[in-house]
Design an enzyme around this catalytic site. Structure first.
Site, PDB file in Angstrom:
ATOM      1  N   LYS A 129       0.831  -1.039  -0.090  1.00  0.00           N
ATOM      2  CA  LYS A 129      -0.068   0.150   0.082  1.00  0.00           C
ATOM      3  C   LYS A 129       0.869   1.095   0.001  1.00  0.00           C
ATOM      4  O   LYS A 129       2.024   1.364   0.364  1.00  0.00           O
ATOM      5  CB  LYS A 129      -0.846   0.069   1.293  1.00  0.00           C
ATOM      6  CG  LYS A 129      -2.347   0.868   1.105  1.00  0.00           C
ATOM      7  CD  LYS A 129      -3.358   0.198   0.485  1.00  0.00           C
ATOM      8  CE  LYS A 129      -4.301   1.074   0.205  1.00  0.00           C
ATOM      9  NZ  LYS A 129      -5.534   0.057  -0.222  1.00  0.00           N
ATOM     10  N   ASP A 169      -6.934   4.398  -4.513  1.00  0.00           N
ATOM     11  CA  ASP A 169      -7.606   4.336  -3.217  1.00  0.00           C
ATOM     12  C   ASP A 169      -8.084   5.650  -2.966  1.00  0.00           C
ATOM     13  O   ASP A 169      -8.292   6.551  -4.159  1.00  0.00           O
ATOM     14  CB  ASP A 169      -6.647   3.954  -2.185  1.00  0.00           C
ATOM     15  CG  ASP A 169      -7.233   3.407  -0.771  1.00  0.00           C
ATOM     16  OD1 ASP A 169      -7.771   2.253  -0.814  1.00  0.00           O
ATOM     17  OD2 ASP A 169      -7.429   4.246  -0.030  1.00  0.00           O
TER      18      ASP A 169
END
Ligand code: NDP
Ligand code: 2IT
Length: 452
Positions: A129, A169
């Site tokens: 991430k 995201d």
């Protein structure tokens, strides 16, 4: 306390002392650990190989400076992150978040969740991430482009289609992916489509990737409802957020015969008793990039609830299903109580860790079905993996075929969670089912690959 529970507690205390102040990371670790005592009793080999300790330490954490210049010529310094969390199952894979709240601990919690989520898809992707504390709100298109280029000027050296593959995201959608990919291509001098996912469909993107997280969440929820003998048809639902995940969750609920009567952004919520008008919501959020208050201004029957979470709509309308699709810890114990009083039967997470541990406990005590994000929102990353597959074979699939694949993957994720929970004697516990199924798959791969 059993020996396994003691072992888990010992490792958890180390996690707290080695990662001070990273509360979201602690929360994500605790939630998985709570599902593991029986697993460790059945598999002492995981303890012997220190799998828990290894899973709490990302393989690599990269923090970098991102200088960029705004339209007025002022120089800003943002902070960039990429946490390459675990590569046991494939290249690091996971999104980038651009939001002022992003800290290293945020990226670590999201990376940790991603490892198990990606395992649950059954596709060959490890977990990672990244993101930045850059705030894209009210920035011009040119500022967004310069920021993305500066981000990639550092990040590119850590990425690659067999190394680490980012995607979107919060705050990162098609536009940002385009600027990031363009800069990567320029620096690397390679048209390496599979280095990033969420691309436009005319330049290497997959049909359905934009819709996949929202659709997948509703597919997962529909399987949960069917297993309990009901369905979305005729239900009233609330969806938090009004971004990528929320919009396509709303669309799929409507397709399945439900009505979504509330949505939100970080400033407030709308209650629309006739059901959210998706064309209007998309115009407001995707075209004008405006606030959700402007939806209510243009829709006479809708009410705007300034500064209020969408769950408050459950005080005005009976609600059957709640889908938190905005951000972490956005549904707390009081919100859970409001939903329970309103008659909610299922809460299914489109966002990552949106429900607080106290709220989850409260919902389960009231026998509300609960679908955890790492299973329910896995459709987004799964379709990213399908995009990588299309890029690797220089192919592009039809929308029908891709939706079929997504739907099968979500059915499999549901079956895996449900059957694992049953195998461990806790039928209907999707949290434990998802955690145990994801954890054992990653742990077995780590064992096979030795102490690395
Ligand atoms: P978007 O940026 O498209 O939308 C985010 C939405 O959530 C916006 O409505 C935003 O409101 C709201 N929001 C963001 N931060 C907060 C906050 N602190 N408080 C209240 N509301 C907030 O992001 P996505 O839809 O892509 O992501 C939503 C969630 O889904 C995140 O948890 C993400 O990690 C998760 N997710 C996303 C996937 C994807 O494929 N995109 C895949 C799997 C999970 P505002 O505009 O006011 O900020
Ligand atoms: O949280 C997530 O799963 C995402 N943001 C999507 C990740 C991806 O690589 O598609």
């Amino acid at each position: 306390m059993s020996p396994s529970a003691k072992q888990i507690d010992k490792v958890f205390q180390q996690v707290i002392s080695r990662n001070p102040g990273e509360h979201e990371f602690h929360q994500a670790v605790r939630e998985v650990f709570d599902s593991l005592p029986t697993v460790l009793s059945r598999h002492p080999e995981y303890v012997e190989a220190s799998i828990l300790e290894r899973l709490c330490e990302p393989e690599r954490q990269i923090i970098f400076r991102i200088p960029w210049t705004d339209d007025a010529g002022t120089v800003h310094i943002s902070r960039g992150f990429r946490v390459q969390y675990n590569s046991a199952l494939g290249p690091y894979k996971g999104g980038l978040r651009f939001h002022p709240s992003v800290l290293l601990g945020t990226v670590k919690f999201l990376g940790f969740e991603q490892v198990f989520k990606n395992a649950l898809t059954g596709l060959p992707i490890g977990g990672g991430k990244g993101g930045s504390d850059f705030d894209p709100k009210d920035r011009s298109d040119a500022e967004i482009m310069r920021f993305c280029q500066s981000f990639m000027t550092e990040a590119y050296r850590h990425l690659g289609d067999r190394v680490d593959v980012p995607a979107g995201d919060i705050g990162v959608g098609r536009r940002e992916i385009g600027y990031l990919f363009g800069q990567y291509k320029r620096i690397a001098n390679r048209y390496e489509s599979g280095v990033i996912t969420g691309k436009g469909v005319t330049w290497g993107g997959s049909l359905l990737r934009t819709e996949a997280t929202g659709y997948g969440t509703v597919f997962f929820a529909e399987h949960m409802l069917r297993a309990a003998g009901t369905s979305f048809d005729g239900t009233t639902a609330l969806v938090s957020g009004s971004g990528n995940v929320a919009i396509y969750a709303i669309e799929k609920v409507h397709e399945l015969g439900g009505t979504v009567v509330g949505a939100s952004d970080s400033s407030g919520s709308v209650y629309d008793p006739d059901g959210i008008d998706l064309d209007l919501l998309r115009e407001v959020k995707e075209v004008s990039r405006a606030r959700i208050s402007s939806y209510a201004e243009q829709r006479p029957q809708a009410q705007y609830l300034e500064g209020t979470r969408v769950w408050a709509v459950a005080q005005k309308s009976a609600v059957d299903v709640a889908l938190p699709c905005a951000t972490q810890n956005e549904l707390d114990e009081d919100d859970a109580a409001t939903l329970i009083s309103s008659g909610v039967t299922a809460v299914v997470e489109g966002a990552n860790m949106p429900t607080t541990p106290e709220a989850i406990r409260r919902l389960r005590e009231a026998d509300v079905l609960f679908g955890p994000g790492k299973a329910a929102n896995a459709g987004g990353v799964a379709t990213s993996a399908l995009e990588m597959q299309q890029n690797a074979t220089r192919d592009s699939w039809s929308a029908e075929y891709t939706e079929q694949r997504l739907s099968e993957i979500m059915e499999n994720v549901h079956t895996r969670c449900a059957s694992t929970a049953e195998e461990y004697g806790i039928p209907g516990d999707y949290v434990a089912g998802a955690n145990i199924a994801g954890f054992t798959q990653v742990a077995d791969a780590m064992l096979a690959q030795g102490v690395i």
